[in-house]
Design a protein around this motif. Sequence first.
Motif, short mmCIF file in Angstrom:
data_model
loop_
_atom_site.label_atom_id
_atom_site.label_comp_id
_atom_site.label_asym_id
_atom_site.label_seq_id
_atom_site.Cartn_x
_atom_site.Cartn_y
_atom_site.Cartn_z
N MET A 1 -7.56 -2.40 4.72
CA MET A 1 -7.51 -2.07 3.30
C MET A 1 -6.27 -2.65 2.65
SD MET A 1 -8.85 1.88 3.61
CE MET A 1 -8.62 2.31 1.88
N THR B 1 -2.67 4.93 3.28
CA THR B 1 -2.82 3.92 2.23
C THR B 1 -2.64 4.58 0.87
OG1 THR B 1 -4.33 2.30 1.23
CG2 THR B 1 -5.34 4.25 2.19
N HIS C 1 -10.25 3.24 -6.31
CA HIS C 1 -9.73 2.06 -5.62
C HIS C 1 -9.70 2.27 -4.11
CE1 HIS C 1 -6.23 -1.03 -5.16
NE2 HIS C 1 -7.40 -1.64 -5.06
N THR C 2 -9.36 3.48 -3.67
CA THR C 2 -9.39 3.80 -2.24
C THR C 2 -10.80 3.60 -1.69
OG1 THR C 2 -7.68 5.48 -2.62
CG2 THR C 2 -8.84 5.55 -0.51
N ASP D 1 0.82 -1.22 0.00
CA ASP D 1 0.00 0.00 0.00
C ASP D 1 0.85 1.26 0.00
OD1 ASP D 1 0.89 -0.26 2.59
OD2 ASP D 1 -1.01 0.31 3.51
N GLN E 1 -6.05 -5.21 -0.48
CA GLN E 1 -5.24 -4.86 -1.65
C GLN E 1 -4.19 -5.92 -1.94
OE1 GLN E 1 -4.71 -0.71 -2.44
NE2 GLN E 1 -2.52 -0.94 -2.74
N ALA F 1 -13.95 -3.46 2.68
CA ALA F 1 -13.33 -3.93 3.92
C ALA F 1 -14.23 -3.74 5.14
CB ALA F 1 -12.01 -3.20 4.15
N THR F 2 -15.27 -2.92 5.03
CA THR F 2 -16.04 -2.56 6.24
C THR F 2 -17.54 -2.79 6.14
OG1 THR F 2 -16.18 -0.26 5.47
CG2 THR F 2 -14.36 -0.80 6.97
N ASN G 1 -3.29 3.75 -3.26
CA ASN G 1 -4.11 2.83 -4.05
C ASN G 1 -4.07 3.19 -5.53
OD1 ASN G 1 -5.92 3.95 -1.45
ND2 ASN G 1 -5.26 1.82 -1.36
N ASN H 1 -11.71 -0.19 -1.65
CA ASN H 1 -11.06 -0.91 -0.55
C ASN H 1 -11.73 -0.61 0.79
OD1 ASN H 1 -9.23 -2.09 -2.27
ND2 ASN H 1 -7.48 -0.90 -1.60
N ALA H 2 -11.98 0.66 1.05
CA ALA H 2 -12.54 1.06 2.34
C ALA H 2 -13.92 0.46 2.55
CB ALA H 2 -12.61 2.58 2.45
#
Length: 404
Positions: free
Chosen positions: A265, A99, A106-107, A72, A269, A114-115, A101, A110-111
């Motif tokens: 994240m 991070t 993509h950020t 990352d 990734q 992931a949640t 990305n 991922n966030a």
Amino acid sequence: MSADIEQLSKALERIKPSPTLAMTQRVAELKAKGVDVIGLSAGEPDFDTPDFVKEAAIAAIRAGKTKYTNVDGTPELKDAIIAKFKRDNDLAYTRSQITVNVGGKHTLFNALVATCNKGDEVIIPAPYWVSYPDIVAFTGATPVIVKANANQLYRMLPEQLEKAITPKTRWLLLNSPSNPSGAAYEEEELAALGEVLRRHPHVMILTDDMYEHVWYAPTPFKTIAQVCPDLYDRTLTMNGCSKAYAMTGWRIGYAGGPEWLIKAMAMLQSQSTSNPCSISQAAATAALTGPQDFLEERNEAFEKRRDMVVAMLNDAPGLHCPTPEGAFYVYPDASELMGKTTPDGKVIKSDDDLIDYFLDSVQVAAVAGSAFGLSPAFRISYATSESVLKEACTRIQRACAALK
């Protein structure tokens, strides 16, 4: 239904192609046929990547920096991002809170992946960037759309946020300055939203600051973790190099946030893209640490274009175009044009009809408000030359005047 279609995942069925990219492709096809079309649909600066950034990339290639990097982000780029957040936003992070990305999209992906779980809710003010609800839907969570109309300058009000929050709310997505409207939340408005969020400690905040440096308001840009330091531990502050540094193709997005989230994240990734391009990371490091004076010069050019486009669109019969505080878009309200009839007898029933009419009658391509969750309206990008913008707005004025 064919066997191939039947094998697609349920997650893929929850999303749709990007309407902005679809219009850009349509424009390219028309131009290839020789049609004199003006494309104002792409959200991309017309300026070039600064030379010092290009040179940093070339130097990285020659130095052999072509291997895998940390998943990352390189230490050098993370340090540059830490310095940027401190310099521009007075936010302090460590490397474990950063991070990097493959672009801002993509950020976000991922966030949220992931949640978010099925049953979670994510609040998205509209008009919104086209990818927000689709990424949320991909995760199985539910987008909760809060409409902020032109009469409130496309900014969500605190009472609207309060009403939208439920025990299922996982995130608030906040984009300022906004794509597609250019609307920006000033310090006191962010503070008012912060007051609401304090009452709901289970809600995380993802603030998309991608257009931070494309800013025209007389007051300095502020981000919510800066205005409300007590929300720092609940906020992912996202940014990137695409817009300010004209590096859309380099694909570098980044964010600062709580260590537990950044770690999650990174794990995601590591099993998807792995690290962003090593050369792009070297270029981004140079962009963030190098001279920043060109940003003001480019802003002045964008602001001049904005003023011309807003004035000309407000002179078009039936359009109302608020003046944006940032980014390089305008989002005219087209309510008065609904129900009108084109010269060939077609009734304009929606902003999609209006956009088709503009493209067919005067060869100007914009993006319908339906793509951004707030209709009837449309988005125009003014990231092109003044002469092209003047001709495009003249054509739109002509098309609007022809409606009966």
